[in-house]
Design a protein around this motif. Structure first.
Motif, PDB file in Angstrom:
ATOM      1  N   MET A   1       0.848  -1.187   0.000  1.00 36.25           N
ATOM      2  CA  MET A   1       0.000   0.000   0.000  1.00 36.25           C
ATOM      3  C   MET A   1       0.886   1.240   0.000  1.00 36.25           C
ATOM      4  SD  MET A   1      -3.296   0.784   2.450  1.00 36.25           S
ATOM      5  CE  MET A   1      -4.166  -0.680   1.900  1.00 36.25           C
ATOM      6  N   TYR A   2       0.796   2.084   1.047  1.00 40.73           N
ATOM      7  CA  TYR A   2       1.591   3.312   1.059  1.00 40.73           C
ATOM      8  C   TYR A   2       2.718   3.262   2.095  1.00 40.73           C
ATOM      9  CZ  TYR A   2      -1.872   4.280   4.759  1.00 40.73           C
ATOM     10  OH  TYR A   2      -2.672   4.197   5.861  1.00 40.73           O
ATOM     11  N   LEU A   3       2.996   2.093   2.650  1.00 43.99           N
ATOM     12  CA  LEU A   3       4.019   1.987   3.695  1.00 43.99           C
ATOM     13  C   LEU A   3       5.389   2.461   3.201  1.00 43.99           C
ATOM     14  CD1 LEU A   3       3.116  -1.443   5.381  1.00 43.99           C
ATOM     15  CD2 LEU A   3       2.615   0.853   6.206  1.00 43.99           C
ATOM     16  N   TYR A   4       5.853   1.885   2.098  1.00 45.17           N
ATOM     17  CA  TYR A   4       7.180   2.224   1.575  1.00 45.17           C
ATOM     18  C   TYR A   4       7.205   3.680   1.112  1.00 45.17           C
ATOM     19  CZ  TYR A   4      11.356   2.179  -1.346  1.00 45.17           C
ATOM     20  OH  TYR A   4      12.574   2.467  -1.904  1.00 45.17           O
ATOM     21  N   HIS A   5       6.105   4.124   0.530  1.00 47.52           N
ATOM     22  CA  HIS A   5       6.018   5.494  -0.007  1.00 47.52           C
ATOM     23  C   HIS A   5       6.319   6.536   1.076  1.00 47.52           C
ATOM     24  CE1 HIS A   5       4.639   8.550  -2.863  1.00 47.52           C
ATOM     25  NE2 HIS A   5       3.921   9.093  -1.884  1.00 47.52           N
ATOM     26  N   PHE A   6       5.781   6.306   2.288  1.00 50.28           N
ATOM     27  CA  PHE A   6       5.972   7.272   3.367  1.00 50.28           C
ATOM     28  C   PHE A   6       6.999   6.803   4.412  1.00 50.28           C
ATOM     29  CE2 PHE A   6       1.646   8.414   1.898  1.00 50.28           C
ATOM     30  CZ  PHE A   6       1.864   9.757   1.636  1.00 50.28           C
ATOM     31  N   GLY A   7       7.640   5.691   4.159  1.00 53.14           N
ATOM     32  CA  GLY A   7       8.654   5.187   5.087  1.00 53.14           C
ATOM     33  C   GLY A   7       8.067   4.680   6.393  1.00 53.14           C
ATOM     34  N   LEU A   8       6.918   4.032   6.327  1.00 54.78           N
ATOM     35  CA  LEU A   8       6.243   3.521   7.520  1.00 54.78           C
ATOM     36  C   LEU A   8       6.546   2.044   7.729  1.00 54.78           C
ATOM     37  CD1 LEU A   8       2.749   5.160   6.843  1.00 54.78           C
ATOM     38  CD2 LEU A   8       4.484   5.986   8.441  1.00 54.78           C
ATOM     39  N   THR A   9       6.497   1.623   8.968  1.00 54.89           N
ATOM     40  CA  THR A   9       6.705   0.210   9.283  1.00 54.89           C
ATOM     41  C   THR A   9       5.393  -0.539   9.451  1.00 54.89           C
ATOM     42  OG1 THR A   9       6.863   0.768  11.639  1.00 54.89           O
ATOM     43  CG2 THR A   9       8.927   0.652  10.391  1.00 54.89           C
ATOM     44  N   GLU A  10       4.309   0.201   9.677  1.00 52.97           N
ATOM     45  CA  GLU A  10       2.977  -0.396   9.791  1.00 52.97           C
ATOM     46  C   GLU A  10       1.933   0.664   9.496  1.00 52.97           C
ATOM     47  OE1 GLU A  10       1.800  -1.480  13.856  1.00 52.97           O
ATOM     48  OE2 GLU A  10       3.609  -0.450  14.557  1.00 52.97           O
ATOM     49  N   LEU A  11       0.704   0.226   9.263  1.00 51.30           N
ATOM     50  CA  LEU A  11      -0.369   1.163   8.961  1.00 51.30           C
ATOM     51  C   LEU A  11      -0.738   1.946  10.221  1.00 51.30           C
ATOM     52  CD1 LEU A  11      -2.652  -1.122   6.745  1.00 51.30           C
ATOM     53  CD2 LEU A  11      -1.138   0.724   5.972  1.00 51.30           C
ATOM     54  N   PRO A  12      -0.734   3.272  10.147  1.00 53.59           N
ATOM     55  CA  PRO A  12      -0.965   4.082  11.354  1.00 53.59           C
ATOM     56  C   PRO A  12      -2.429   4.288  11.738  1.00 53.59           C
ATOM     57  CG  PRO A  12      -0.417   5.502   9.511  1.00 53.59           C
ATOM     58  CD  PRO A  12      -0.310   4.091   8.997  1.00 53.59           C
ATOM     59  N   PHE A  13      -3.339   4.075  10.788  1.00 51.86           N
ATOM     60  CA  PHE A  13      -4.734   4.442  11.061  1.00 51.86           C
ATOM     61  C   PHE A  13      -5.714   3.292  10.831  1.00 51.86           C
ATOM     62  CE2 PHE A  13      -2.580   8.459   9.902  1.00 51.86           C
ATOM     63  CZ  PHE A  13      -2.757   9.142  11.099  1.00 51.86           C
ATOM     64  N   THR A  14      -5.318   2.097  11.231  1.00 55.86           N
ATOM     65  CA  THR A  14      -6.247   0.967  11.138  1.00 55.86           C
ATOM     66  C   THR A  14      -7.331   1.127  12.203  1.00 55.86           C
ATOM     67  OG1 THR A  14      -4.938  -0.378  12.660  1.00 55.86           O
ATOM     68  CG2 THR A  14      -4.421  -0.557  10.309  1.00 55.86           C
ATOM     69  N   LEU A  15      -8.454   0.438  11.998  1.00 63.21           N
ATOM     70  CA  LEU A  15      -9.570   0.534  12.943  1.00 63.21           C
ATOM     71  C   LEU A  15      -9.473  -0.503  14.058  1.00 63.21           C
ATOM     72  CD1 LEU A  15     -12.557   1.229  10.514  1.00 63.21           C
ATOM     73  CD2 LEU A  15     -11.036   2.838  11.678  1.00 63.21           C
ATOM     74  N   THR A  16      -8.485  -1.417  13.979  1.00 62.52           N
ATOM     75  CA  THR A  16      -8.299  -2.409  15.030  1.00 62.52           C
ATOM     76  C   THR A  16      -7.744  -1.734  16.283  1.00 62.52           C
ATOM     77  OG1 THR A  16      -7.797  -4.091  13.365  1.00 62.52           O
ATOM     78  CG2 THR A  16      -7.170  -4.570  15.642  1.00 62.52           C
ATOM     79  N   PRO A  17      -8.394  -1.908  17.441  1.00 62.18           N
ATOM     80  CA  PRO A  17      -7.891  -1.283  18.673  1.00 62.18           C
ATOM     81  C   PRO A  17      -6.544  -1.879  19.082  1.00 62.18           C
ATOM     82  CG  PRO A  17     -10.186  -1.999  18.908  1.00 62.18           C
ATOM     83  CD  PRO A  17      -9.667  -2.633  17.659  1.00 62.18           C
ATOM     84  N   ASN A  18      -5.483  -1.129  18.877  1.00 58.71           N
ATOM     85  CA  ASN A  18      -4.125  -1.588  19.163  1.00 58.71           C
ATOM     86  C   ASN A  18      -3.539  -0.703  20.253  1.00 58.71           C
ATOM     87  OD1 ASN A  18      -1.427  -2.289  19.198  1.00 58.71           O
ATOM     88  ND2 ASN A  18      -1.170  -2.244  16.972  1.00 58.71           N
ATOM     89  N   THR A  19      -3.266  -1.276  21.419  1.00 56.80           N
ATOM     90  CA  THR A  19      -2.781  -0.470  22.544  1.00 56.80           C
ATOM     91  C   THR A  19      -1.405   0.128  22.289  1.00 56.80           C
ATOM     92  OG1 THR A  19      -1.956  -2.489  23.608  1.00 56.80           O
ATOM     93  CG2 THR A  19      -4.148  -1.717  24.252  1.00 56.80           C
TER      94      THR A  19
END
Length: 302
Positions: A1-19
């Motif tokens: 998706m856009y991970l590599y494009h923005f240099g991310l290691t994981e999706l920042p805005f998923t709807l799964t409640p992640n503590t």
């Protein structure tokens, strides 16, 4: 998706409640403090109310992670259960053997026996129910009866309810006045303010590994806060879509055009945006009518 494009290691805005993405904003920190204080005090019923998407499930999981070690927790994420099903679910969570095969009367006895065993071993037991507004009426009454289990000095079972405002409406009726009286601690989650939305977005981007220049500037964050009404879930949806649009266009900056497109693609925020436009137009029309009325009545208009 856009991970590599923005240099991310994981999706920042998923709807799964992640503590791991827990921000620690004022409303959630206050709610967590109320919960931990009430549990340590041994109170029977504790309630947290919040609108859809305000972070109740994330807070629930944060509580499960941070609850003191001497607590034994029974967690029921979907309590749309009949009284007998609720008892069996609680029994299974507490480790009662062969809970599915027992009669309701024997099951209640075994639950009480198990609670006494845990109490003797120095444990406190807390039953945590998410989406508690879904509990059938008979199950709410069964839940109240659970808290009758006690020693001379302490409740054997504490109950934490995470629910939407519909639960308060039900508790306001005469039928549930006994249950309502037993709720000694209650907290209502509010939506985020504009500064909190900006902090929320930046925090999630940082946790996801972003190290570049600010993608969501202050003005853009304020607009996100306004159209989302400060609801975390809607903020997540909009920001995720804006990142996708920017990536799809090969851009490295998020703009108002991306936000406008995300709003139009999201039914909940589109309705809010259109309502604001309608109210603005209505306000202009009303002002025009009032001005004409005043001018006419004071003789300025013939």
């Amino acid at each position: 998706m856009y991970l590599y494009h923005f240099g991310l290691t994981e999706l920042p805005f998923t709807l799964t409640p992640n503590t791991a993405f827990y921000v620690g904003l004022e409303p959630h920190n206050e709610a967590l403090a109320v919960l931990l204080t009430a549990l340590k005090a041994g109170e029977g019923f504790i309630k947290v109310i919040g609108e859809v998407g305000t972070g109740k499930t994330l807070l629930c999981r944060k509580l499960l992670n941070e609850i003191p070690e001497h607590f034994v927790t029974a967690y029921i994420p979907n309590p749309y259960l009949k009284p007998d099903e609720l008892r069996r679910a609680v029994a299974v969570e507490l480790g009662v053997k062969q809970a599915q095969r027992m009669s309701a009367q024997l099951l209640t006895q075994r639950i009480q026996q198990r609670l006494l065993e845990l109490h003797s071993a120095g444990h406190s037991v807390v039953l945590i129910l998410d989406e508690a507004q879904a509990l059938p009426e008979e199950s709410l009454e069964a839940l109240r009866l659970f808290t009758n289990l006690e020693t001379e000095t302490r409740k054997l079972l504490q109950v934490v309810l995470f629910a939407q405002p519909e639960l308060d409406e039900r508790l306001a009726t005469t039928r549930f006045r006994q249950l309502k009286q037993r709720i000694t601690f209650s907290y209502k989650l509010r939506a985020m303010t504009a500064p909190e939305v900006q902090r929320y977005i930046q925090h999630r981007m940082q946790v996801a590994g972003y190290k570049g220049a600010t993608l969501f500037n202050s003005a853009l964050s304020k607009r996100v806060a306004k159209v989302s009404l400060g609801i975390p879930r809607l903020v997540n949806v909009l920001c995720h879509k804006m990142l996708m649009l920017s990536y799809g266009q090969g851009q490295y900056q998020i703009t108002n055009k991306h936000l406008t497109a995300a709003i139009e693609d999201t039914e909940a925020t589109r309705q809010v945006s259109h309502l604001k436009v309608y109210l603005s137009i209505a306000g202009v029309l009303l002002s025009t009518v009032l001005i004409a009325y005043v001018l006419k009545n004071y003789g300025v208009i013939a």
